[in-house]
Design an enzyme around this catalytic site. Sequence first.
Site, PDB file in Angstrom:
ATOM      1  N   GLY A  12       0.814  -1.205   0.000  1.00 35.28           N
ATOM      2  CA  GLY A  12       0.000   0.000   0.000  1.00 35.28           C
ATOM      3  C   GLY A  12       0.852   1.261   0.000  1.00 35.28           C
ATOM      4  O   GLY A  12       1.755   1.407   0.824  1.00 35.28           O
ATOM      5  N   GLY A  14      -0.418   4.491   0.273  1.00 35.55           N
ATOM      6  CA  GLY A  14      -1.240   5.615   0.706  1.00 35.55           C
ATOM      7  C   GLY A  14      -0.455   6.541   1.614  1.00 35.55           C
ATOM      8  O   GLY A  14       0.784   6.599   1.558  1.00 35.55           O
ATOM      9  N   PHE A  15      -1.150   7.253   2.487  1.00 39.56           N
ATOM     10  CA  PHE A  15      -0.486   8.215   3.366  1.00 39.56           C
ATOM     11  C   PHE A  15       0.562   7.550   4.255  1.00 39.56           C
ATOM     12  O   PHE A  15       1.678   8.047   4.390  1.00 39.56           O
ATOM     13  CB  PHE A  15      -1.521   8.922   4.239  1.00 39.56           C
ATOM     14  N   GLY A  16       0.208   6.413   4.874  1.00 35.74           N
ATOM     15  CA  GLY A  16       1.136   5.735   5.756  1.00 35.74           C
ATOM     16  C   GLY A  16       2.309   5.132   5.018  1.00 35.74           C
ATOM     17  O   GLY A  16       3.469   5.330   5.388  1.00 35.74           O
ATOM     18  N   VAL A  81      -2.093  -8.016  -3.544  1.00 39.55           N
ATOM     19  CA  VAL A  81      -1.645  -9.091  -2.650  1.00 39.55           C
ATOM     20  C   VAL A  81      -2.838  -9.949  -2.246  1.00 39.55           C
ATOM     21  O   VAL A  81      -3.845  -9.453  -1.740  1.00 39.55           O
ATOM     22  CB  VAL A  81      -0.954  -8.516  -1.400  1.00 39.55           C
ATOM     23  N   GLU A 172     -19.285  17.013   3.614  1.00 41.30           N
ATOM     24  CA  GLU A 172     -18.638  17.655   2.467  1.00 41.30           C
ATOM     25  C   GLU A 172     -19.361  17.330   1.166  1.00 41.30           C
ATOM     26  O   GLU A 172     -19.533  18.200   0.304  1.00 41.30           O
ATOM     27  CB  GLU A 172     -17.164  17.235   2.428  1.00 41.30           C
ATOM     28  N   ASP A 301      -5.521   3.078   8.387  1.00 41.16           N
ATOM     29  CA  ASP A 301      -6.893   2.569   8.495  1.00 41.16           C
ATOM     30  C   ASP A 301      -6.949   1.061   8.717  1.00 41.16           C
ATOM     31  O   ASP A 301      -7.957   0.539   9.207  1.00 41.16           O
ATOM     32  CB  ASP A 301      -7.683   2.897   7.224  1.00 41.16           C
TER      33      ASP A 301
END
Length: 423
Positions: A12, A14-16, A81, A172, A301
Amino acid sequence: MTQIKKKVLIVGAGFGGLQVIKTLANHKSFEITVVDKKNHHLFQPLLYQVATAVLSPADIAIPSRSITTKYKNVKILLGDVTEIDFKNRQVKFQNNTETYDYLILATGARTSFFGNHSWKEKTLGLKNLKDALAIRRRILLSFEQAELIGNYEKAKSFMHYVIIGGGPTGVELAGSIAELSHNIIRKDFRNIDSGMTKVTLIEAGPRLLTAFSEKSSTFTKEKLESRGVEVLTNSPVLDITDSGVVLKDRTIESKTVIWAAGVEGSELAKNIPINKDKANRIIVDEFCRTIEYPEVFVIGDAANYSKGLSRPLPGVSPVAMQQGRYVAKIIDSIEKKKTLSPFHYFDKGNMATIGRTDAVAEFGKFRLKGILGWLGWLFIHLVYQVGFKNKVSTLLSWVWSYLTFRAGSRLIQEEMDELSIRP
């Protein structure tokens, strides 16, 4: 003598995952492999603006390879994966196998329907670009269908948008759809008045934005209602059908129902034999490691981090980013045989935009709302965008939209024969 590099495998980007990459980039002790089923890093907080035609996908996504070009010890692989062999430290995907010394799972989350699996086919979620484009297509197409019908009473189910979930995403989306229909595209149609569009935001709990103060929640509700959004609290959904949403006291007819009510761990997290919570998030210790395998870390997450806390850390980007940097440093400390310090999350606050010139922001006891909150929201989201081009294109799109009251990404990509559009 050549130093043997430790293999760090990240699932992954993403942000992490991106923070792990940046922290260990060009580190002589580590060889980093990133496996992701997408070829891009996504700035997820602005997904709703793609869904409502304010921004284009390229404004909030950047190819993962372009981020890591200058990092000589980083390898990017496109793959999904499907299996992890923890005993032999192997990850399997697309008929390939990669080994690791340290594994970091940063697989994010997916939409949760709380066991109501049939609702998935009747709603639209918002977790990736595919979801955002599907929502944008549905919204734009619904106006085209209403224009063909030409009669509001017959077309009102096409012009009624229901959002389920009163968190930041739901708020939003509701504000942005109301702005799009009531202001931005109102002069574009001849047979219908898009200003008659109805937007309903449904929340099962007693108020919106439960992570915010009650004052911010009340302010948000008032501002949404002033924009023509119907806000229903204490309204759990009983059923979702092809024709709309069933509540305890009424049925709301709508052809567009957007689900923003919950998330759960990824499909990979769900399927691997490891300790998880009810939402399929992997339970980790104070060092963000799995209980079963100390060489396996889980962040963002995908993780349930609750050590010393009354509730698990929320699934927001600041948590993922801080955990990403922390885990990278922990792995380095392990190799250097240093004493490990537990992870501590520094809460930088919460932000949510309601619409043009209105947002709420909370940083401890310091709170902003209205135009000051909105300006703060704009600044923070520009700062954390990845890539200079994305920052510039997002800023220009915002300025143009603010000055002209227009949305520049209102494209329906499919041709007429693919849409089956008819009155």
